[in-house]
Design a protein around this motif. Structure first.
Motif, PDB file in Angstrom:
ATOM      1  N   GLU A 154       0.834  -1.209   0.000  1.00  0.00           N
ATOM      2  CA  GLU A 154       0.000   0.000   0.000  1.00  0.00           C
ATOM      3  C   GLU A 154       0.867   1.256   0.000  1.00  0.00           C
ATOM      4  N   ALA A 155       1.916   1.259   0.834  1.00  0.00           N
ATOM      5  CA  ALA A 155       2.788   2.433   0.895  1.00  0.00           C
ATOM      6  C   ALA A 155       3.486   2.663  -0.436  1.00  0.00           C
ATOM      7  N   CYS A 156       3.952   1.573  -1.068  1.00  0.00           N
ATOM      8  CA  CYS A 156       4.618   1.709  -2.370  1.00  0.00           C
ATOM      9  C   CYS A 156       3.648   2.237  -3.423  1.00  0.00           C
ATOM     10  N   THR A 157       2.429   1.712  -3.425  1.00  0.00           N
ATOM     11  CA  THR A 157       1.428   2.172  -4.390  1.00  0.00           C
ATOM     12  C   THR A 157       1.100   3.643  -4.166  1.00  0.00           C
ATOM     13  N   ASN A 158       0.939   4.040  -2.923  1.00  0.00           N
ATOM     14  CA  ASN A 158       0.666   5.458  -2.629  1.00  0.00           C
ATOM     15  C   ASN A 158       1.775   6.354  -3.164  1.00  0.00           C
ATOM     16  N   GLY A 159       3.012   5.964  -2.896  1.00  0.00           N
ATOM     17  CA  GLY A 159       4.131   6.791  -3.316  1.00  0.00           C
ATOM     18  C   GLY A 159       4.245   6.908  -4.823  1.00  0.00           C
ATOM     19  N   ILE A 160       4.042   5.802  -5.526  1.00  0.00           N
ATOM     20  CA  ILE A 160       4.198   5.843  -6.978  1.00  0.00           C
ATOM     21  C   ILE A 160       2.972   6.467  -7.646  1.00  0.00           C
ATOM     22  N   ASN A 161       1.795   6.356  -7.051  1.00  0.00           N
ATOM     23  CA  ASN A 161       0.666   7.138  -7.565  1.00  0.00           C
ATOM     24  C   ASN A 161       0.946   8.637  -7.442  1.00  0.00           C
ATOM     25  N   ALA A 162       1.540   9.038  -6.314  1.00  0.00           N
ATOM     26  CA  ALA A 162       1.914  10.449  -6.151  1.00  0.00           C
ATOM     27  C   ALA A 162       2.983  10.839  -7.165  1.00  0.00           C
ATOM     28  N   LEU A 163       3.926   9.926  -7.423  1.00  0.00           N
ATOM     29  CA  LEU A 163       4.936  10.185  -8.446  1.00  0.00           C
ATOM     30  C   LEU A 163       4.281  10.351  -9.811  1.00  0.00           C
ATOM     31  N   ALA A 164       3.319   9.483 -10.137  1.00  0.00           N
ATOM     32  CA  ALA A 164       2.652   9.543 -11.436  1.00  0.00           C
ATOM     33  C   ALA A 164       1.931  10.870 -11.636  1.00  0.00           C
ATOM     34  N   VAL A 165       1.159  11.265 -10.643  1.00  0.00           N
ATOM     35  CA  VAL A 165       0.406  12.512 -10.771  1.00  0.00           C
ATOM     36  C   VAL A 165       1.352  13.710 -10.861  1.00  0.00           C
ATOM     37  N   THR A 166       2.411  13.676 -10.067  1.00  0.00           N
ATOM     38  CA  THR A 166       3.397  14.763 -10.100  1.00  0.00           C
ATOM     39  C   THR A 166       4.087  14.834 -11.454  1.00  0.00           C
ATOM     40  N   MET A 167       4.504  13.685 -11.973  1.00  0.00           N
ATOM     41  CA  MET A 167       5.168  13.664 -13.282  1.00  0.00           C
ATOM     42  C   MET A 167       4.263  14.219 -14.372  1.00  0.00           C
ATOM     43  N   VAL A 168       3.003  13.845 -14.332  1.00  0.00           N
ATOM     44  CA  VAL A 168       2.054  14.347 -15.332  1.00  0.00           C
ATOM     45  C   VAL A 168       1.895  15.860 -15.212  1.00  0.00           C
ATOM     46  N   LYS A 169       1.765  16.356 -13.989  1.00  0.00           N
ATOM     47  CA  LYS A 169       1.665  17.808 -13.785  1.00  0.00           C
ATOM     48  C   LYS A 169       2.863  18.520 -14.403  1.00  0.00           C
ATOM     49  N   LEU A 170       4.047  18.050 -14.077  1.00  0.00           N
ATOM     50  CA  LEU A 170       5.262  18.697 -14.555  1.00  0.00           C
ATOM     51  C   LEU A 170       5.428  18.541 -16.072  1.00  0.00           C
ATOM     52  N   ALA A 171       5.058  17.368 -16.574  1.00  0.00           N
ATOM     53  CA  ALA A 171       5.240  17.096 -17.992  1.00  0.00           C
ATOM     54  C   ALA A 171       4.213  17.804 -18.874  1.00  0.00           C
ATOM     55  N   ASN A 172       3.170  18.338 -18.273  1.00  0.00           N
ATOM     56  CA  ASN A 172       2.166  19.083 -19.044  1.00  0.00           C
ATOM     57  C   ASN A 172       2.340  20.594 -18.897  1.00  0.00           C
ATOM     58  N   GLU A 173       3.375  21.024 -18.170  1.00  0.00           N
ATOM     59  CA  GLU A 173       3.647  22.451 -18.061  1.00  0.00           C
ATOM     60  C   GLU A 173       4.184  23.000 -19.379  1.00  0.00           C
ATOM     61  N   GLU A 174       3.888  24.266 -19.635  1.00  0.00           N
ATOM     62  CA  GLU A 174       4.421  24.922 -20.843  1.00  0.00           C
ATOM     63  C   GLU A 174       5.938  25.077 -20.711  1.00  0.00           C
TER      64      GLU A 174
END
Length: 436
Positions: free
Chosen positions: A416-436
């Protein structure tokens, strides 16, 4: 302005990824366990299975081969640079934009668990798989990486691969480093087939984010799911060698001895006194290795080698602590005339603050996922501190069990802890990767 999807992108991409992306936790867990079987050993004392996959060993090669195969299966363009750093690229809609980078390492100490570093690399691969599964694109390319010799236990310099990639350490210096058997880093890199041709110096990415186990008890004791890492404290590694004179333990009067073992013991006690004094702020000091020669019960040691690991979030406190250690070494020579003392710098990094904008993206991701978090400073060194010199950087921590023990077979974070961390990584990466 976003360019049209390049030919490198899959034709069936349907839409731009958003914060709804989620990883497959079971698939991530299976990856962690499979990599953990490479270099596995049984610890007779703890009665547990651990991992010993030190850098540039045969087991490290096998681990690298597995990671490369997973990267390629995820559709990444994989390249190996001159330091053996493994980089996999997923194109974005704007192929010319600077990429977002997520990385860590898969090398271990000799008495490791399956999570340190590996979570960050395998988690980044899992993010790519999740994007592929849902046929989602990002504006910017994404690069994921596994850096070489992060632990520093074999060649004496931690964060080595990322330090060279970021320009703090030269490639020539890294290649010339040797292990305890006298084997050169450059030769061992070539021996395992990972001396690549890609230029090791990184073009600065748009941003860098790394997910890692905390390696400490703070998150677990606070009952929180995630840590937003604000920076890394300074680290100083030194190797101290004392040269005395061998003598019979029974026949040599105490006042006539030049005892290399005694000098090492006094330095060890001095370090603890410095920590307890409070004069050096939050200083932590560790003697992690000590060895005497000839190593016989009836002989006064003529040689002692020891390592000193000092850490503090304040560079001024570190400078004062290092100066006071040097002064104390001079005192030891006066106390035992004839004692030889050598101090060799193994590694030194100042404290590194992380970028507030990347921290904000991580915090927002945690909130969107409904995960409680806190801001936390890292007590351990990480590749992120090297990459922070060339791009906005921050880290995500997940809690560990058993007081967060790490560098030990008892190292463990739950699925559960690993999944939480990598879900947070996924959302963060998407946020950063969609920045202008």
């Amino acid at each position: 302005m976003i360019q049209e999807t390049s030919q490198v992108m899959a034709e069936n991409i349907q839409q731009l990824a958003d914060s709804s992306v989620r990883i497959d936790g079971d698939r991530l867990w299976d990856s962690i366990l499979e990599l953990g079987r490479i270099g596995a050993y049984y610890d007779d004392h703890l009665k547990l299975e651990g991992v010993n996959r030190k850098s540039l060993t045969d087991d490290d090669k096998l681990g690298r081969d597995l990671v490369v195969s997973w990267m390629k299966a995820a559709g990444l363009d994989v390249q190996i640079d001159q330091m053996g750093n493994i980089l996999g690229r997923r194109e974005g809609l704007d192929a010319e934009a600077a990429p977002v980078m997520a990385a860590s390492h898969i090398d271990t100490v000799a008495t490791a668990g399956a999570f340190d570093g590996c979570l960050g690399v395998l988690g980044a691969i899992e993010v790519i798989r999740a994007l592929n599964d849902t046929k989602l694109a990002t504006r910017r390319p994404i690069v994921i990486a596994a850096f070489t010799e992060e632990e520093g236990v074999r060649f004496g310099t931690d964060m080595l691969g990322s330090a060279v990639a970021a320009g703090r350490v030269s490639l020539e210096h890294a290649y010339a480093l040797t292990d305890d058997a006298g084997l050169r880093f450059g030769d061992e890199l070539e021996r395992i087939g990972y001396k690549g041709t890609k230029d090791v110096r990184l073009d600065p990415p748009h941003a860098y984010v790394e997910c890692h186990i905390e390696q400490g008890p703070i998150l677990a004791k606070a009952g929180l799911k995630l840590g937003v890492v604000t920076g890394v404290q300074g680290i100083s590694w030194q190797k101290i060698t004392f040269r005395g004179r061998a003598a019979h333990a029974g026949a040599t009067p105490t006042e006539l001895r030049i005892d290399a073992g005694l000098a090492a013991a006094r330095l060890t006690c001095r370090l603890r006194e410095m920590v307890d004094s409070g004069r050096y702020g939050q200083l932590r000091a560790t003697v992690g290795h000590i060895a005497t020669s000839p190593g016989l019960p009836s002989v006064v040691p003529d040689l002692t080698e020891m390592t000193i690991d000092m850490r503090t979030p304040d560079d001024n406190h570190m400078a004062q602590a290092e100066k006071d250690i040097q002064d104390f070494l001079e005192e030891l020579k006066l106390q035992q005339p004839g004692l030889g003392v050598e101090a060799l710098r193994m590694a030194k990094t100042n404290q590194v603050p992380f970028d507030e904008s990347v921290q904000k993206a991580i915090a927002e991701s945690a909130e969107e996922l409904g995960l409680d978090y806190m801001y936390i400073r890292s007590g351990a060194g990480h590749d992120a501190q090297e990459i922070a010199a060339i791009t906005p950087t921050a880290m995500i921590f997940i809690p560990g069990e058993y007081d967060g023990i790490s560098h030990n077979p008892r190292e463990y974070s739950t699925p559960e802890a690993c999944t939480n961390g990598i879900n947070a990584l996924a959302v963060t990466m998407v946020k950063l990767a969609n920045e202008e």
